[in-house]
Design a protein around this motif. Sequence first.
Motif, PDB file in Angstrom:
ATOM      1  N   UNK A  68       0.845  -1.189   0.000  1.00 28.60           N
ATOM      2  CA  UNK A  68       0.000   0.000   0.000  1.00 28.60           C
ATOM      3  C   UNK A  68       0.882   1.241   0.000  1.00 28.60           C
ATOM      4  N   UNK A  69       0.262   2.382  -0.289  1.00 31.75           N
ATOM      5  CA  UNK A  69       0.977   3.653  -0.362  1.00 31.75           C
ATOM      6  C   UNK A  69       0.349   4.618   0.633  1.00 31.75           C
ATOM      7  N   UNK A  70       1.207   5.236   1.453  1.00 29.13           N
ATOM      8  CA  UNK A  70       0.776   6.301   2.360  1.00 29.13           C
ATOM      9  C   UNK A  70       1.199   7.637   1.756  1.00 29.13           C
ATOM     10  N   UNK A  71       0.251   8.524   1.552  1.00 28.98           N
ATOM     11  CA  UNK A  71       0.550   9.881   1.079  1.00 28.98           C
ATOM     12  C   UNK A  71       0.563  10.809   2.276  1.00 28.98           C
ATOM     13  N   UNK A  72       1.571  11.652   2.391  1.00 30.98           N
ATOM     14  CA  UNK A  72       1.675  12.551   3.538  1.00 30.98           C
ATOM     15  C   UNK A  72       2.285  13.873   3.082  1.00 30.98           C
ATOM     16  N   UNK A  73       1.960  14.925   3.823  1.00 35.01           N
ATOM     17  CA  UNK A  73       2.446  16.253   3.431  1.00 35.01           C
ATOM     18  C   UNK A  73       2.391  17.205   4.614  1.00 35.01           C
TER      19      UNK A  73
ATOM     20  N   UNK B 119       5.370   9.893  -0.549  1.00 37.20           N
ATOM     21  CA  UNK B 119       4.624   8.672  -0.830  1.00 37.20           C
ATOM     22  C   UNK B 119       5.456   7.522  -0.270  1.00 37.20           C
ATOM     23  N   UNK B 120       5.007   6.972   0.844  1.00 40.38           N
ATOM     24  CA  UNK B 120       5.701   5.836   1.454  1.00 40.38           C
ATOM     25  C   UNK B 120       5.025   4.568   0.989  1.00 40.38           C
ATOM     26  N   UNK B 121       5.778   3.753   0.261  1.00 37.70           N
ATOM     27  CA  UNK B 121       5.254   2.469  -0.205  1.00 37.70           C
ATOM     28  C   UNK B 121       5.663   1.404   0.808  1.00 37.70           C
ATOM     29  N   UNK B 122       4.685   0.611   1.242  1.00 42.64           N
ATOM     30  CA  UNK B 122       4.904  -0.391   2.280  1.00 42.64           C
ATOM     31  C   UNK B 122       4.597  -1.768   1.702  1.00 42.64           C
ATOM     32  N   UNK B 123       5.507  -2.706   1.938  1.00 43.41           N
ATOM     33  CA  UNK B 123       5.313  -4.065   1.458  1.00 43.41           C
ATOM     34  C   UNK B 123       5.991  -5.071   2.379  1.00 43.41           C
ATOM     35  N   UNK B 124       5.833  -6.335   2.065  1.00 42.49           N
ATOM     36  CA  UNK B 124       6.424  -7.409   2.862  1.00 42.49           C
ATOM     37  C   UNK B 124       7.899  -7.602   2.503  1.00 42.49           C
ATOM     38  N   UNK B 125       8.232  -7.420   1.237  1.00 44.59           N
ATOM     39  CA  UNK B 125       9.606  -7.620   0.770  1.00 44.59           C
ATOM     40  C   UNK B 125      10.095  -6.366   0.039  1.00 44.59           C
ATOM     41  N   UNK B 126      11.404  -6.209  -0.091  1.00 47.54           N
ATOM     42  CA  UNK B 126      11.917  -5.087  -0.879  1.00 47.54           C
ATOM     43  C   UNK B 126      11.421  -5.128  -2.324  1.00 47.54           C
TER      44      UNK B 126
END
Length: 135
Positions: free
Chosen positions: A34-39, A62-69
């Motif tokens: 998923x992607x977290x948008x922040x500002x 935009x922080x992209x979060x996942x299980x693996x690189x």
Amino acid sequence: MNEIIAALKAALVAAGLRAYDTTVPSGTTVQYPYVLLWSSPGRMTSVSLAGQRTALDDTFGATTVGITPEQVRLAAKRARAVMDGLEPGVLAGQHVDEVRLFDSRPIAPDRDFPLVGGSYPMTGVDIYRVSSTPA
């Protein structure tokens, strides 16, 4: 900035990505990636003759979060394809210029949120530049 983040989130969701504003909402079952948008709340710069700041010149993350690189890289690539070069148009009376990728940070584990089994989710951060002027 609220309208810009909402437009970016809608574009990511339309492209089939999970996207959230700043944090995953409470009660949401987390599914990766998923992607977290922040500002910031929005950095207004140019001062008009009336003494009001009317132009936005800021960055958002935009922080992209996942299980693996690998999962982070693939999802970030998809998010970049949506956002880098996006022209949101007129939002809330402001003409929003083309969004541009500005910087990228190395992928790293998020040790604040251990996963079942002892591993950690991986995160990658892209920073984008956004600007707008009165429409």
